[in-house]
Design a protein around this motif. Structure first.
Motif, PDB file in Angstrom:
ATOM      1  N   TYR A  62      31.328 -10.901 -31.673  1.00 39.77           N
ATOM      2  CA  TYR A  62      32.472 -11.812 -31.746  1.00 39.77           C
ATOM      3  C   TYR A  62      33.728 -11.226 -32.384  1.00 39.77           C
ATOM      4  O   TYR A  62      34.774 -11.858 -32.349  1.00 39.77           O
ATOM      5  CB  TYR A  62      32.061 -13.082 -32.504  1.00 39.77           C
ATOM      6  CG  TYR A  62      31.028 -13.882 -31.750  1.00 39.77           C
ATOM      7  CD1 TYR A  62      31.383 -14.664 -30.655  1.00 39.77           C
ATOM      8  CD2 TYR A  62      29.677 -13.836 -32.113  1.00 39.77           C
ATOM      9  CE1 TYR A  62      30.427 -15.387 -29.948  1.00 39.77           C
ATOM     10  CE2 TYR A  62      28.721 -14.556 -31.412  1.00 39.77           C
ATOM     11  CZ  TYR A  62      29.111 -15.333 -30.334  1.00 39.77           C
ATOM     12  OH  TYR A  62      28.169 -16.046 -29.628  1.00 39.77           O
ATOM     13  N   ASP A  69      36.023 -10.668 -23.789  1.00 36.70           N
ATOM     14  CA  ASP A  69      35.604 -12.012 -23.385  1.00 36.70           C
ATOM     15  C   ASP A  69      35.006 -12.808 -24.536  1.00 36.70           C
ATOM     16  O   ASP A  69      34.988 -14.038 -24.499  1.00 36.70           O
ATOM     17  CB  ASP A  69      34.594 -11.924 -22.240  1.00 36.70           C
ATOM     18  CG  ASP A  69      34.405 -13.257 -21.540  1.00 36.70           C
ATOM     19  OD1 ASP A  69      35.427 -13.880 -21.187  1.00 36.70           O
ATOM     20  OD2 ASP A  69      33.246 -13.688 -21.362  1.00 36.70           O
ATOM     21  N   THR A  70      34.508 -12.127 -25.577  1.00 39.71           N
ATOM     22  CA  THR A  70      33.891 -12.839 -26.705  1.00 39.71           C
ATOM     23  C   THR A  70      34.596 -12.583 -28.034  1.00 39.71           C
ATOM     24  O   THR A  70      34.192 -13.131 -29.057  1.00 39.71           O
ATOM     25  CB  THR A  70      32.412 -12.441 -26.852  1.00 39.71           C
ATOM     26  OG1 THR A  70      32.321 -11.024 -27.049  1.00 39.71           O
ATOM     27  CG2 THR A  70      31.619 -12.842 -25.625  1.00 39.71           C
ATOM     28  N   ASN A  76      43.690 -14.820 -26.555  1.00 38.90           N
ATOM     29  CA  ASN A  76      43.354 -15.189 -25.173  1.00 38.90           C
ATOM     30  C   ASN A  76      42.141 -16.103 -25.090  1.00 38.90           C
ATOM     31  O   ASN A  76      42.013 -16.903 -24.154  1.00 38.90           O
ATOM     32  CB  ASN A  76      43.105 -13.929 -24.343  1.00 38.90           C
ATOM     33  CG  ASN A  76      44.367 -13.136 -24.100  1.00 38.90           C
ATOM     34  OD1 ASN A  76      45.470 -13.684 -24.159  1.00 38.90           O
ATOM     35  ND2 ASN A  76      44.235 -11.849 -23.852  1.00 38.90           N
ATOM     36  N   ASN A  77      41.237 -15.992 -26.055  1.00 40.27           N
ATOM     37  CA  ASN A  77      40.016 -16.790 -26.005  1.00 40.27           C
ATOM     38  C   ASN A  77      40.202 -18.214 -26.510  1.00 40.27           C
ATOM     39  O   ASN A  77      39.230 -18.978 -26.567  1.00 40.27           O
ATOM     40  CB  ASN A  77      38.898 -16.087 -26.781  1.00 40.27           C
ATOM     41  CG  ASN A  77      38.335 -14.919 -26.002  1.00 40.27           C
ATOM     42  OD1 ASN A  77      38.140 -14.995 -24.798  1.00 40.27           O
ATOM     43  ND2 ASN A  77      38.094 -13.814 -26.681  1.00 40.27           N
ATOM     44  N   TYR A  78      41.438 -18.556 -26.870  1.00 40.31           N
ATOM     45  CA  TYR A  78      41.726 -19.941 -27.289  1.00 40.31           C
ATOM     46  C   TYR A  78      42.612 -20.649 -26.264  1.00 40.31           C
ATOM     47  O   TYR A  78      42.984 -21.797 -26.458  1.00 40.31           O
ATOM     48  CB  TYR A  78      42.411 -19.949 -28.658  1.00 40.31           C
ATOM     49  CG  TYR A  78      41.538 -19.347 -29.730  1.00 40.31           C
ATOM     50  CD1 TYR A  78      40.623 -20.119 -30.428  1.00 40.31           C
ATOM     51  CD2 TYR A  78      41.594 -17.981 -30.013  1.00 40.31           C
ATOM     52  CE1 TYR A  78      39.804 -19.562 -31.395  1.00 40.31           C
ATOM     53  CE2 TYR A  78      40.782 -17.416 -30.972  1.00 40.31           C
ATOM     54  CZ  TYR A  78      39.886 -18.211 -31.659  1.00 40.31           C
ATOM     55  OH  TYR A  78      39.061 -17.655 -32.602  1.00 40.31           O
ATOM     56  N   ALA A 377      37.442 -22.415 -23.530  1.00 39.91           N
ATOM     57  CA  ALA A 377      37.753 -22.038 -24.916  1.00 39.91           C
ATOM     58  C   ALA A 377      36.805 -22.742 -25.877  1.00 39.91           C
ATOM     59  O   ALA A 377      36.341 -22.148 -26.865  1.00 39.91           O
ATOM     60  CB  ALA A 377      39.197 -22.381 -25.240  1.00 39.91           C
ATOM     61  N   LYS A 380      33.431 -21.022 -26.087  1.00 40.05           N
ATOM     62  CA  LYS A 380      33.448 -19.772 -26.852  1.00 40.05           C
ATOM     63  C   LYS A 380      33.418 -20.040 -28.354  1.00 40.05           C
ATOM     64  O   LYS A 380      32.701 -19.365 -29.106  1.00 40.05           O
ATOM     65  CB  LYS A 380      34.678 -18.943 -26.478  1.00 40.05           C
ATOM     66  CG  LYS A 380      34.611 -18.392 -25.053  1.00 40.05           C
ATOM     67  CD  LYS A 380      35.815 -17.544 -24.722  1.00 40.05           C
ATOM     68  CE  LYS A 380      35.704 -16.985 -23.296  1.00 40.05           C
ATOM     69  NZ  LYS A 380      36.831 -16.109 -22.952  1.00 40.05           N
TER      70      LYS A 380
END
Length: 632
Positions: A62, A69-70, A76-78, A377, A380
């Motif tokens: 993470y 992607d993680t 970007n992951n939000y 999102a 994740k």
């Protein structure tokens, strides 16, 4: 016990082995006790290493920038949006919080480019047009150190080609170079071809007019070719140019320097803002700015040494191109006509949509679709929380686990009397509570709980605003849960949709006060860093404090790494618990030696007893014999 073969008790009738074993029982018990203590250390080390492995896995999954992607430290992951392009070869896009859903029509009229200077080819590939083959008669040409003298009778270009090739084949350059005839319309040339990658220098010894090369020039230049062999006649020279208003001057360039060394000097002098390269395929030398846009420009300065200009293939007609801006027409959702956009880069952001232009085609439009999707999102964030909770629960269970004082590590004698499944069950009980109230683990959990609930300056929201809180179950302290009274999972989804920028800040904001993690920060610096960095940034810092494999200024790695070590790392055999195990091994070795010494002593004493009994028996037998004779 000793492995010596002994035959005892023949005279006394005593079970000497059993007697010695009983006499050594107290000494054996001491060894067993130390072995049990050693076993406890080994079990503790295994438990610590299992936790270390879990924490490293959490961090690598993470908080690794290579796992886009993680990586929960990436904005970007939000983003609660997904994007697609009807033609990825022309343009793609991504959307962040605040973007408008819908279809964006894009037409790329022109890409942004950098400024460049491109030379003519500096490969010696052919002669000038040959008008009179007789001009070559009796002339001398050198290929490296091999000099050939052409025939005195040359009636055609074919004669020249055949004559040169025959002399090459007969000499030291066989298999390294060859010539051939090229006919282009009314013109005829001789083409030079290098058959190896080594530098092959051609010298026009007698100045054949059609052999239009600088004396000593390389046929197939490469980055390792000296500037002298490209035609730089000055022993030293200068290379000067201007880019984007900055002037670069590289002085004292030796003609013994290689083309590759000149290119490296240009890169160093411009700090990478200008790239220089040479193509061995085309033979062209190029300077190019790394920045793009209409304001970028690059020009060769008149201070450059003329023979160096010639060597690099930069005569008066070389190509200069200034940079240009990207020109694109964008029609956003709901609009009926496009808006013309001019940007200095092919990557830019407008209204929270980031565009990436890759090809210009004014005759084609590309549809970029932006779709709202908070679920991605949310999933994740939830995946991280679930994994975090799993580890917290595991550590809590070890800290709270009751120690089973009645179940100590089994001795070898005890194991020999038990079945395998009985041993397994016993050891499972014996391992319980070995990390109870462990201070290192308690401090780490406290720091992680505090990381979640200490406010983040500049975020504008708290964890409760996302429907999250700690578990009310005391046995699950520190676990992060979706609290139904605060809105639960739906609250986070709603916040991602309406205040996604703030959600991202709360979790991944970088500290403006102390932007970079360091294990050597003072307590004050740590508090300052924590005050305005996101929750997941804080968790990452804590994980580094405890499972970091790099050393601080004191030479220490992460707290748990120093305590238990990490397999495959230097600390595997150099850590606190391993040192404690080694100390126990030393005690066991000393006690074992003492046991052996005592065993030897006791057997020696019994041996003497055997000897005495043998003597007594002998005397008794003799006496009986004497008495028998007397009676007779």
């Amino acid at each position: 016990m000793s492995s010596k073969l002994r035959i005892t008790g023949m005279a006394t009738g005593l079970d000497v082995d059993t007697a010695v074993k009983q006499m050594l029982k107290a000494e054996s018990a001491k060894i067993d006790k130390v072995k049990q203590a050693k076993q406890i250390f080994q079990w503790q080390q295994d438990l610590y290493r299992e936790i270390v492995s879990d924490l490293i896995s959490l961090r690598s999954t993470y908080f690794d920038v290579l796992k886009s992607d993680t990586n929960m430290l990436s904005k970007n992951n939000y983003a609660a949006f997904e994007t697609s392009s009807s033609d990825n070869t022309i343009a793609t896009a991504s959307a962040s919080t605040g973007a408008v859903s819908g279809k964006y029509t894009v037409k790329v009229n022109q890409l942004a480019t950098s400024a460049s200077i491109t030379s003519n080819s500096i490969i010696v590939d052919r002669t000038s047009n040959i008008i009179s083959p007789s001009d070559w008669e009796g002339k001398r040409i050198k290929f490296n150190d091999m000099e050939i003298t052409l025939s005195s009778t040359l009636n055609s270009v074919d004669d020249i080609v055949n004559d040169i090739n025959s002399k090459i084949t007969a000499g030291s350059m066989k298999g390294k170079v060859q010539v051939s005839k090229i006919t282009d319309g009314a013109n005829t040339y001789i083409k030079f071809e290098a058959l190896t990658t080594e530098n092959i220098k051609i010298t026009n010894v007698d100045s054949v007019a059609d052999l239009d090369v600088v004396s000593g020039k390389i046929i197939n230049p490469s980055l390792s070719t000296k500037l002298e062999n490209l035609g730089m006649t000055d022993a030293a020279g200068s290379f000067k140019f201007t880019y984007n208003g900055s002037t670069v001057s590289i002085d004292n360039i030796s003609n013994q320097s290689t083309l590759g060394e000149l290119i490296q000097s240009i890169s160093n002098k411009t700090s990478g803002n200008v790239t220089a390269k040479f193509s061995e395929l085309t033979g062209k030398f190029e300077l190019r700015t790394t920045s793009t846009g209409g304001s970028t420009a690059i020009n060769l300065d008149s201070g450059t040494t003329s023979s160096l200009i010639t060597a690099l293939g930069l005569p008066e007609d070389f190509t200069i191109k200034n940079g240009q801006d990207a020109k694109v027409d964008i029609t956003p959702p709901g609009a009926t006509s496009p808006t013309s956009v001019v940007k200095s880069s092919n990557i830019f952001t407008i209204d929270n949509v980031s565009y990436n232009l890759t090809q210009a085609d004014s005759a084609k439009t590309v549809d970029i679709t932006v779709t709202f999707n908070a679920q991605k999102a949310f999933d994740k964030i939830k995946a991280f929380i679930d994994k975090y909770n799993e580890i917290v629960e595991k550590i809590n269970s070890k800290i709270d686990e009751k120690k089973q004082y009645d179940y100590k590590p089994l001795t070898d004698d005890q194991k020999s009397e038990m079945k395998e499944d009985e041993i397994k069950k016993w050891e499972e009980k014996a391992k319980e509570g070995l990390l109870k109230n462990d201070s290192s683990l308690q401090n780490m959990l406290y720091a992680m709980r505090n990381a979640f609930f200490q406010s983040v300056e500049g975020a504008g929201i708290t964890l409760k605003d996302l429907g999250l809180s700690t578990s009310s179950d005391i046995s699950q302290r520190g676990k992060i849960v979706f609290n139904s009274s605060l809105g639960g999972e739906q609250k986070l989804k709603d916040m991602l949709a309406t205040r996604g920028e703030q959600v991202a800040k709360l979790f991944m904001q970088t500290s403006s006060k102390q932007p970079t993690y360091s294990p050597d920060l003072t307590q004050t610096q740590r508090e300052s860093r924590n005050s305005d960095q996101g929750i997941f940034q804080r968790i990452n810092d804590i994980l580094q404090d405890y499972v970091r494999t790099t050393r601080n200024n004191s030479g220490k790695k992460g707290v748990l790494i120093e305590k238990a070590g990490l397999k495959g790392d230097f600390t595997e055999y150099n850590n606190l618990i391993t040192k404690q195990i080694q100390a126990k091994d030393k005690i066991i070795s000393d006690l074992t030696q003492k046991l052996a010494d005592k065993e030897e002593k006791y057997y020696l004493q019994f041996s003497k007893l055997e000897t005495a009994m043998n003597q007594l028996n002998s005397q008794s037998t003799w006496l009986s014999q004497q008495l028998g004779m007397s009676t007779a």
